[in-house]
Write a protein that holds these residues in place. Structure first.
Motif, PDB file in Angstrom:
ATOM      1  N   PHE A   1      45.990  28.478  41.346  1.00  0.00           N
ATOM      2  CA  PHE A   1      44.562  29.273  40.862  1.00  0.00           C
ATOM      3  C   PHE A   1      45.565  30.527  40.059  1.00  0.00           C
ATOM      4  O   PHE A   1      45.253  30.924  41.799  1.00  0.00           O
ATOM      5  CB  PHE A   1      43.942  28.974  41.350  1.00  0.00           C
ATOM      6  CG  PHE A   1      41.748  29.155  40.877  1.00  0.00           C
ATOM      7  CD1 PHE A   1      41.640  30.322  40.127  1.00  0.00           C
ATOM      8  CD2 PHE A   1      41.814  28.166  40.858  1.00  0.00           C
ATOM      9  CE1 PHE A   1      41.118  30.167  40.095  1.00  0.00           C
ATOM     10  CE2 PHE A   1      39.684  27.996  40.712  1.00  0.00           C
ATOM     11  CZ  PHE A   1      40.229  29.313  40.448  1.00  0.00           C
ATOM     12  N   ALA A   2      45.320  30.788  39.409  1.00  0.00           N
ATOM     13  CA  ALA A   2      45.510  32.132  39.206  1.00  0.00           C
ATOM     14  C   ALA A   2      44.846  32.842  38.667  1.00  0.00           C
ATOM     15  O   ALA A   2      44.124  32.684  37.511  1.00  0.00           O
ATOM     16  CB  ALA A   2      46.970  32.104  37.677  1.00  0.00           C
ATOM     17  N   ILE A   3      44.032  33.782  38.997  1.00  0.00           N
ATOM     18  CA  ILE A   3      43.186  35.231  38.077  1.00  0.00           C
ATOM     19  C   ILE A   3      44.006  36.533  37.940  1.00  0.00           C
ATOM     20  O   ILE A   3      45.042  36.600  38.815  1.00  0.00           O
ATOM     21  CB  ILE A   3      41.937  35.498  39.654  1.00  0.00           C
ATOM     22  CG1 ILE A   3      42.049  33.813  40.112  1.00  0.00           C
ATOM     23  CG2 ILE A   3      41.097  35.658  38.781  1.00  0.00           C
ATOM     24  CD1 ILE A   3      41.890  34.417  41.216  1.00  0.00           C
ATOM     25  N   SER A   4      42.794  37.097  36.950  1.00  0.00           N
ATOM     26  CA  SER A   4      44.293  38.930  36.581  1.00  0.00           C
ATOM     27  C   SER A   4      43.794  39.958  38.150  1.00  0.00           C
ATOM     28  O   SER A   4      44.894  39.869  38.408  1.00  0.00           O
ATOM     29  CB  SER A   4      43.512  39.052  36.056  1.00  0.00           C
ATOM     30  OG  SER A   4      43.210  38.459  34.663  1.00  0.00           O
TER      31      SER A   4
ATOM     32  N   ASP B   1      51.723  21.407  38.703  1.00  0.00           N
ATOM     33  CA  ASP B   1      51.731  19.740  37.640  1.00  0.00           C
ATOM     34  C   ASP B   1      49.565  20.031  37.778  1.00  0.00           C
ATOM     35  O   ASP B   1      49.412  19.666  36.290  1.00  0.00           O
ATOM     36  CB  ASP B   1      51.429  19.201  38.589  1.00  0.00           C
ATOM     37  CG  ASP B   1      52.724  18.163  39.294  1.00  0.00           C
ATOM     38  OD1 ASP B   1      53.062  18.560  38.607  1.00  0.00           O
ATOM     39  OD2 ASP B   1      52.830  19.183  40.617  1.00  0.00           O
ATOM     40  N   LEU B   2      48.978  20.909  37.773  1.00  0.00           N
ATOM     41  CA  LEU B   2      47.656  20.990  37.296  1.00  0.00           C
ATOM     42  C   LEU B   2      47.262  23.028  37.570  1.00  0.00           C
ATOM     43  O   LEU B   2      47.944  23.634  38.815  1.00  0.00           O
ATOM     44  CB  LEU B   2      46.423  21.151  38.283  1.00  0.00           C
ATOM     45  CG  LEU B   2      45.520  21.461  37.731  1.00  0.00           C
ATOM     46  CD1 LEU B   2      44.815  20.974  36.210  1.00  0.00           C
ATOM     47  CD2 LEU B   2      43.758  20.362  38.504  1.00  0.00           C
ATOM     48  N   LEU B   3      46.897  23.760  35.990  1.00  0.00           N
ATOM     49  CA  LEU B   3      47.964  25.558  36.770  1.00  0.00           C
ATOM     50  C   LEU B   3      45.847  25.387  36.342  1.00  0.00           C
ATOM     51  O   LEU B   3      45.166  25.517  35.047  1.00  0.00           O
ATOM     52  CB  LEU B   3      48.535  25.874  35.728  1.00  0.00           C
ATOM     53  CG  LEU B   3      48.158  27.828  35.233  1.00  0.00           C
ATOM     54  CD1 LEU B   3      48.178  27.375  37.528  1.00  0.00           C
ATOM     55  CD2 LEU B   3      49.396  27.949  34.996  1.00  0.00           C
ATOM     56  N   ILE B   4      45.261  26.290  37.118  1.00  0.00           N
ATOM     57  CA  ILE B   4      43.901  26.406  36.701  1.00  0.00           C
ATOM     58  C   ILE B   4      44.102  28.155  36.416  1.00  0.00           C
ATOM     59  O   ILE B   4      44.368  28.790  37.096  1.00  0.00           O
ATOM     60  CB  ILE B   4      43.015  26.163  37.843  1.00  0.00           C
ATOM     61  CG1 ILE B   4      43.331  24.966  37.924  1.00  0.00           C
ATOM     62  CG2 ILE B   4      41.562  26.622  37.123  1.00  0.00           C
ATOM     63  CD1 ILE B   4      42.338  24.473  39.440  1.00  0.00           C
ATOM     64  N   MET B   5      43.367  28.749  35.228  1.00  0.00           N
ATOM     65  CA  MET B   5      43.325  29.982  35.285  1.00  0.00           C
ATOM     66  C   MET B   5      42.513  30.120  34.582  1.00  0.00           C
ATOM     67  O   MET B   5      41.869  30.381  33.981  1.00  0.00           O
ATOM     68  CB  MET B   5      44.244  30.354  33.871  1.00  0.00           C
ATOM     69  CG  MET B   5      45.926  30.217  34.284  1.00  0.00           C
ATOM     70  SD  MET B   5      47.077  30.593  33.051  1.00  0.00           S
ATOM     71  CE  MET B   5      47.013  29.008  32.037  1.00  0.00           C
ATOM     72  N   ASP B   6      42.160  31.396  35.595  1.00  0.00           N
ATOM     73  CA  ASP B   6      40.564  31.800  35.483  1.00  0.00           C
ATOM     74  C   ASP B   6      40.719  33.441  34.604  1.00  0.00           C
ATOM     75  O   ASP B   6      41.590  34.016  34.816  1.00  0.00           O
ATOM     76  CB  ASP B   6      40.084  32.137  36.532  1.00  0.00           C
ATOM     77  CG  ASP B   6      38.278  32.308  36.662  1.00  0.00           C
ATOM     78  OD1 ASP B   6      37.639  31.961  35.427  1.00  0.00           O
ATOM     79  OD2 ASP B   6      37.509  32.366  37.871  1.00  0.00           O
TER      80      ASP B   6
END
Length: 382
Positions: A109-112, A164-169
């Motif tokens: 889970f990636a966020i700025s 396998d799953l990348l969530i980008m906010d």
């Protein structure tokens, strides 16, 4: 020559070290030689049977969005979650996270922003108490592997071909938006499906949806069912705006309600704080502020009546019962997206679903008008 990591082909950014050429455009993330990719590190993969434990169950609208998202992922399709501020974007991806972890797949889970990384990691740990949830950002890089990884966009360089799953906010926000290097690194970090989360999709993302490269999942209703706050706009010269602000803060003090006062620059933030601190308990909060986590914690605890902040606080932060004032809202630094995000801090909590927002400006700009129009459309859609 071409850098296989960032895609650079400009010869200006290549440097020869003896008989080897390497890319200098993305050198900040470690050296990569021409025609080579970063090594793929081995991160743990374990099956986890878990179900998100939420303080409140998903609303019917959230459940519908979550199910739609899971169907897209089952078909190996990437998704864009277009949800209004406070709709619960983080909560509606939790069941998808559980699906992937149950299959022994790696989820990121990636966020700025660093502050939001820490907040999301805490929320994920509460929802998945049996997991090792790891926050990876500035000051938190001693441990970079866990059952669920929450990181800043910049830290994705550590995870080449990992998720396998990348969530980008916050993909529409600085520093990810318009940054070709960060985007390339993010794409290399994911070997499976991607979920993009935003309340303000830009034109590029909308084109991806129109071209059927992304499936759009919409959610314009907050869990408490109350509409988004549409701000009041007051126009006047600078001295009049300051007067309006003082009147607003006085009424807030009487009502014992905290406020976020947004301003366009660091210089204005510090000057205004020095002036207002003569009468109020307040603090400036900018990208240059030290001890950010400490100040936010103190604000949550009621130590300050308000914070004078730049756009560094426009996203991610959730404080129960907060009101928002945007001073000099017609400044060029405030676009439609940032205005929507800032006013989106109001009315987020179930305990205090209403509130007030105020735009102070000399003139009503196109971005202010579009912000109000977008908020009203979301309310109609909700």
């Amino acid at each position: 020559m071409k850098c296989l990591r960032c895609g650079n082909t400009d010869p200006v950014y290549f440097y020869q070290d003896q008989d080897v050429w390497y890319c200098r455009k993305c050198i900040a993330f470690g050296r990569v030689n021409v025609n080579e990719l970063p090594p793929r590190k081995q991160y743990q993969r374990k099956r986890h049977t878990c179900h998100p434990q939420l303080k409140y169950p998903l609303t019917p609208a959230q459940k519908k969005a979550s199910d739609e998202l899971r169907r897209n992922l089952a078909l190996k399709q990437d998704s864009l979650v277009f949800a209004c501020c406070g709709a619960g974007k983080t909560e509606i991806v939790m069941e998808a996270i559980a699906d992937y972890l149950a299959m022994g797949k790696k989820v990121g889970f990636a966020i700025s922003r660093r502050q939001v990384v820490l907040e999301i990691a805490e929320r994920m740990q509460e929802a998945f108490p049996s997991l090792s949830v790891i926050a990876v950002c500035e000051g938190y890089t001693d441990i970079v592997d866990g059952d669920l990884i929450i990181c800043t966009m910049h830290q994705l360089y550590r995870y080449h071909q990992t998720f396998d799953l990348l969530i980008m906010d916050e993909v529409d926000a600085f520093p990810y938006r318009g940054n070709a290097i960060l985007k390339a690194i993010a794409m290399h970090a994911c070997v499976g499906e991607k979920i993009y989360l935003t309340a303000t999709p830009d034109d590029e993302m909308r084109k991806e949806v129109s071209a059927h490269h992304l499936n759009m999942v919409e959610l314009f209703q907050r869990p408490h069912g109350y509409p988004l706050i549409v701000p009041e706009v007051k126009r006047g010269y600078s001295w009049m705006q300051i007067t309006y602000l003082l009147l607003f803060l006085t009424s807030q003090r009487k009502a014992k309600i905290q406020t976020l006062v947004f301003v366009p620059t660091i210089r204005i933030a510090h000057r205004l704080t020095r002036f207002l601190s003569l009468k109020y308990a307040c603090c400036a909060f900018t990208s240059k502020t030290e001890n950010k986590e400490k100040i936010i914690k103190e604000f949550h605890e009621g130590a300050y009546e308000f914070l004078v902040a730049t756009t560094v606080l426009e996203r991610g932060i959730t404080i129960k019962g907060i009101y928002v004032v945007i001073l000099f809202a017609d400044h060029p630094v405030f676009n439609e997206a940032s205005l929507i995000q800032m006013i989106g801090r109001v009315g987020r909590s179930i305990e205090m679903p209403t509130g007030k927002g105020l735009f102070l400006c000399k003139r009503k700009t196109k971005d202010i008008t579009q912000c109000i129009t977008s908020l009203r459309k979301m309310n109609e859609g909700g």
